[in-house]
Every structure is written in structure tokens, then in C-alpha cells.
Design an enzyme around this catalytic site. Structure first.
Site, PDB file in Angstrom:
ATOM      1  N   ASN A   6       6.973 -27.434  27.315  1.00  0.00           N
ATOM      2  CA  ASN A   6       5.791 -27.863  28.078  1.00  0.00           C
ATOM      3  C   ASN A   6       4.981 -28.911  27.316  1.00  0.00           C
ATOM      4  OD1 ASN A   6       6.317 -26.064  30.187  1.00  0.00           O
ATOM      5  ND2 ASN A   6       5.279 -24.387  29.116  1.00  0.00           N
ATOM      6  N   HIS A  38       1.077 -17.633  39.353  1.00  0.00           N
ATOM      7  CA  HIS A  38       1.588 -17.184  38.058  1.00  0.00           C
ATOM      8  C   HIS A  38       1.284 -15.692  37.832  1.00  0.00           C
ATOM      9  CE1 HIS A  38       1.900 -17.027  33.619  1.00  0.00           C
ATOM     10  NE2 HIS A  38       2.809 -17.966  33.816  1.00  0.00           N
ATOM     11  N   GLU A  78      -2.602 -22.509  41.966  1.00  0.00           N
ATOM     12  CA  GLU A  78      -2.369 -23.399  40.818  1.00  0.00           C
ATOM     13  C   GLU A  78      -2.400 -24.826  41.346  1.00  0.00           C
ATOM     14  OE1 GLU A  78       1.353 -22.304  38.828  1.00  0.00           O
ATOM     15  OE2 GLU A  78       0.915 -20.219  39.277  1.00  0.00           O
ATOM     16  N   SER A  94       3.890 -23.832  38.306  1.00  0.00           N
ATOM     17  CA  SER A  94       4.614 -23.822  37.035  1.00  0.00           C
ATOM     18  C   SER A  94       6.122 -23.830  37.209  1.00  0.00           C
ATOM     19  CB  SER A  94       4.200 -22.605  36.211  1.00  0.00           C
ATOM     20  OG  SER A  94       4.461 -21.410  36.918  1.00  0.00           O
ATOM     21  N   ASP A 140      -6.021 -22.710  38.914  1.00  0.00           N
ATOM     22  CA  ASP A 140      -5.392 -22.688  37.595  1.00  0.00           C
ATOM     23  C   ASP A 140      -4.752 -24.056  37.347  1.00  0.00           C
ATOM     24  OD1 ASP A 140      -3.580 -22.459  35.496  1.00  0.00           O
ATOM     25  OD2 ASP A 140      -2.950 -20.440  36.015  1.00  0.00           O
ATOM     26  N   HIS A 166      -0.690 -26.583  34.326  1.00  0.00           N
ATOM     27  CA  HIS A 166       0.314 -27.646  34.204  1.00  0.00           C
ATOM     28  C   HIS A 166      -0.199 -29.025  34.609  1.00  0.00           C
ATOM     29  CE1 HIS A 166       3.564 -24.999  32.991  1.00  0.00           C
ATOM     30  NE2 HIS A 166       2.908 -24.107  33.706  1.00  0.00           N
ATOM     31  N   LYS A 171       0.083 -26.291  26.743  1.00  0.00           N
ATOM     32  CA  LYS A 171       1.142 -27.083  27.396  1.00  0.00           C
ATOM     33  C   LYS A 171       0.935 -28.552  27.017  1.00  0.00           C
ATOM     34  CE  LYS A 171       1.113 -23.286  30.584  1.00  0.00           C
ATOM     35  NZ  LYS A 171       2.080 -22.449  29.897  1.00  0.00           N
TER      36      LYS A 171
HETATM   37  C1  LIG Z   1       0.243 -21.491  35.841  1.00  0.00           C
HETATM   38  C2  LIG Z   1       0.068 -20.851  34.522  1.00  0.00           C
HETATM   39  N1  LIG Z   1      -1.098 -20.252  34.264  1.00  0.00           N
HETATM   40  C3  LIG Z   1      -1.333 -19.668  33.077  1.00  0.00           C
HETATM   41  C4  LIG Z   1      -0.362 -19.641  32.103  1.00  0.00           C
HETATM   42  C5  LIG Z   1      -0.635 -18.940  30.810  1.00  0.00           C
HETATM   43  O1  LIG Z   1      -1.105 -19.828  29.873  1.00  0.00           O
HETATM   44  P1  LIG Z   1      -0.906 -19.524  28.314  1.00  0.00           P
HETATM   45  O2  LIG Z   1       0.491 -19.876  27.986  1.00  0.00           O
HETATM   46  O3  LIG Z   1      -1.932 -20.371  27.644  1.00  0.00           O
HETATM   47  O4  LIG Z   1      -1.174 -18.068  28.142  1.00  0.00           O
HETATM   48  C6  LIG Z   1       0.853 -20.260  32.322  1.00  0.00           C
HETATM   49  C7  LIG Z   1       1.878 -20.266  31.256  1.00  0.00           C
HETATM   50  O5  LIG Z   1       3.009 -19.985  31.398  1.00  0.00           O
HETATM   51  C8  LIG Z   1       1.083 -20.884  33.565  1.00  0.00           C
HETATM   52  O6  LIG Z   1       2.245 -21.473  33.824  1.00  0.00           O
END
Ligand SMILES: Cc1ncc(COP(=O)(O)O)c(C=O)c1O
Length: 370
Positions: A34, A122, A163, A167, A192, A195, A226
Site C-alpha cells: 500500500n 472494511h 469508504e 480497499s 473512511d 486508500h 498506506k
Molecule cells: C478501508 C480501510 N480502513 C481501515 C483500515 C485499517 O487501517 P490500519 O491499517 O491503519 O489499521 C484499512 C487497512 O487495511 C482499510 O483498508
């Protein structure tokens, strides 16, 4: 008996071809991390961070939670700096994106409230919601009609969760249209930006800011593990929201705060991005080039983000495809069910600013030959 039971569950996973295993990174051309902008391996940035850490007297760890000994002036200055980047009244740093999402969704929606979430949200959004006493219903992926049907039935304070860049699919949520619906039904819209942080928007501010929606969508989760190349996350929002999270968000309250080195890394990574906007442009060029190279015979998901997908159904088939690509020196990770829905197993191809056109072309040739 206990160990027998867990062994049976593991055996079932093995039989289904979905047993998860850790592996250490291997050498190869990176189409899986990422680190979309290469900041995690940017030597100038790494040296700058080390220089700052070496020149300032600081403790190794933060020594406590933010509410006890773990806070610092640097922490608070960084939160103000991030608020400027994300066009927000305030921000609150969490130790990871996972914790930020759990922290938000477990404490804002209450008993009697309703959370409507995109079905592809997610796991950490879902885990957060499970800790809330609110009712939760998924709506079909990016489907505004389904969302509105569910909005009409929702009770109490309504929350909509999605999101900005998905992801595992790489596609965008229709943020402007969803925001209009959230206004119409008086819902709180929470996005969220894991990405899209770093990748889109000026100084990496994300897709919401890029679309000019920062005032309309104040509550966002931005992660730093990421494209920002380091670790951690923050929640944006009005000051009163930050104050509420400090008081009620358990993943914020009951954990040791981030160490100084991590805080410096976040600050310096954003400064690097402000100095090097070309990193984003190079990534956009690579995304366009990849999409251009890919033949329509491959089953893909329309995406303009750094996450691109080639669908090949079946856990064994997708694992073999990943293996074949790896044997030719390219690293692309197969995503198996149950991480994605059965039948929608895929190769998740992450594009980076540092991938060359030749590498992308060679990868596409391999994909066409699978
Ligand atoms: C959409 C999404 N939100 C949150 C997270 C979690 O973030 P972190 O890796 O900082 O815990 C991820 C990570 O995989 C993600 O893809």
C-alpha cells in the site's frame, strides 16, 4: 478438547483453500504494497525523520495513554497541522486505522440509532459497529436506491458509513450523491479515507477534500499506514466531536499513545508530500497507463485509484495465478474468500508512483497470458 476444536476449524479452512499464513516479504517488483507513493522507502524522508529524532531529547515510548503521561505538545501541534491538511476544525490521532474506525463506530451510534453501511465496508468498520448498541443494516455496494430505501426505514439518529476508495475493489463511493441523501434524511455521513489519503487531494488530503466536500462531510477517518508510508490514523471533525471521542472512545482512551518517532514520521511524510506533488502525478500517470494496457478480455472492476483488480474465481485458481506471476519476478497478492465474497476472488494489483512503464507493461503481458 479446546485445541481439538480449533484444529478442526483450521482444517476446514485448509480444505476450503482459505488458510491464512504469514510470509516474509520476498524480492520482486512491488505491485502489492500500500506504499502507493513510495514514502515508506523514501531515503530523504527517512533521513530527515532520523535527524529530527536524533536532535531532540525524547523518550523511546510515550509511556502512557494520551489522558495520562502519553500526550505532548508535539502531539497537539501535529493534530492542528493535520486539521489544516484535511480542512477540518480538528483531528484526533489514533494508533491505527483499525482503532480509529472501531473508536468511532463503537461510540457515536447509540441504542435506538441506525447505522447504514456499504456491504463492502472494511472489517474494522464492521467490528466497530458490532460494539455499538445501534441497529445496523448494510446497503448494496454503492447503490443509492438501496441506501434510500433503507434510509426511509431507519430509526433514531441515522449514520451512513462508507469508504471513499474501496480497499479490495479500488472503486470510489458516490460521495456527493450520498452526502445529498444524508442531508435529506438528516444522517451523519462518515467516510473512511484509508486508500485515498495521500493519493488524492492537495497535500494528500483525500477524496472528500478533492471533491470540495470537506465542510459537508466533516467526519472522516484518514490513515497513515498506506500512501503516507508510516503508521496511525486520525479522525477529523468539529472540536466537539474530538472532545466526545476523547471522553468516550475506548480505543482512544485505553491504550498507550504513539511514540515520538511515529509522530515525527507522520509530520515529515506530509511535509514531503507538500514538497513533492509530482509523486501523486506520477501515480496518476501509472494508473492511466495500466488501465490502457489491460485488455478488455480480463474481468476487472472499474477503478481510477491505485487499487486495481483482476477477477479470477476460486481460491485455488487465484493462488496459482499469484504464484505464476511471482515466479516471473512480480509480486501481486491473491485475495481469497472469505476476505472477499466466494466467487469474487481476485488479484489485487497496487500501483505506485515508483513503478516504471516497462514494469507495468510486463505485468499486463503476464496477466493476459494467465
Ligand atoms: C478501508 C480501510 N480502513 C481501515 C483500515 C485499517 O487501517 P490500519 O491499517 O491503519 O489499521 C484499512 C487497512 O487495511 C482499510 O483498508
Amino acid at each position: 478438547m479446546f485445541y481439538q476444536n480449533i484444529a478442526t476449524e483450521l482444517e476446514k479452512r485448509k480444505q476450503e483453500g482459505s488458510l491464512r499464513k504469514l510470509s516474509v516479504p520476498i524480492n520482486g517488483i512491488d505491485f502489492y504494497s500500500n506504499d502507493y507513493l513510495g514514502l515508506a522507502q523514501n531515503q530523504e524522508l527517512i533521513e530527515k525523520i532520523n535527524q529530527i529524532c536524533n536532535s531532540q531529547k525524547h523518550k523511546l515510548g510515550s509511556t502512557g495513554s494520551r489522558l495520562l503521561s502519553g500526550n505532548s505538545a508535539y502531539f497537539e501541534e501535529l493534530e492542528c497541522y493535520l486539521a489544516q491538511i484535511f480542512e477540518s476544525e480538528s483531528t484526533l490521532i489514533f494508533n491505527s486505522g483499525y482503532m480509529a474506525n472501531v473508536g468511532v463506530f463503537s461510540c457515536l451510534p447509540k441504542r435506538g440509532d441506525t447505522i447504514l453501511y456499504d456491504e463492502l465496508s472494511h472489517a474494522c468498520i464492521k467490528d466497530g459497529m458490532r460494539l455499538s448498541f445501534a441497529e445496523k443494516f448494510s446497503f448494496k455496494h454503492n447503490d443509492l436506491n438501496d441506501l434510500e430505501i433503507k434510509l426511509k426505514r431507519a430509526k433514531g439518529q441515522i449514520f451512513i458509513a462508507t469508504e471513499s476508495v474501496f480497499s479490495m475493489d479500488g472503486d470510489f463511493a458516490p460521495l456527493a450523491e450520498m452526502e445529498k441523501l444524508s442531508e435529506k434524511y438528516n444522517a451523519q455521513f462518515i467516510v473512511d479515507e484509508a486508500h485515498s489519503t495521500g493519493v488524492f487531494g492537495q497535500y494528500g488530503s483525500g477524496l472528500v477534500c478533492h471533491l470540495g466536500l470537506s465542510l459537508k462531510i466533516p467526519i472522516r477517518i484518514h490513515t497513515f499506514g498506506k500512501a503516507i508510508g508510516t503508521h496511525g490514523a486520525c479522525v477529523t471533525g468539529p472540536k466537539i466531536l474530538t472532545e466526545y471521542l476523547i471522553n468516550f472512545s475506548r480505543p482512544f482512551i485505553y491504550t498507550t499513545a504513539m511514540p515520538f518517532h511515529n509522530l515525527v514520521s507522520i509530520k515529515m511524510a506530509f511535509e514531503q508530500l507538500t514538497k513533492e506533488p509530482d509523486l501523486q502525478h506520477k501515480l496518476y500517470e501509472n494508473i492511466a497507463f495500466f488501465k490502457n494496457q489491460l485488455q478488455p478480455k480480463l474481468k476487472t472492476i472499474a477503478s481510477s485509484s491505485a487499487v486495481q483488480v483482476v477477477l479470477i474465481s476460486g481460491n485455488e485458481t487465484i493462488k496459482n495465478a499469484g504464484q505464476k506471476i511471482q515466479e516471473q519476478g512480480f509480486i501481486v497478492k491473491p485475495i481469497l474468500s472469505p476476505t472477499v465474497k466466494k466467487g469474487s476472488e481476485r488479484l489485487r494489483i497496487c500501483l505506485h508512483s515508483y513503478n516504471t512503464e516497462l514494469e507495468i507493461k510486463e505485468l499486463c503481458d503476464i496477466l493476459h497470458g494467465l
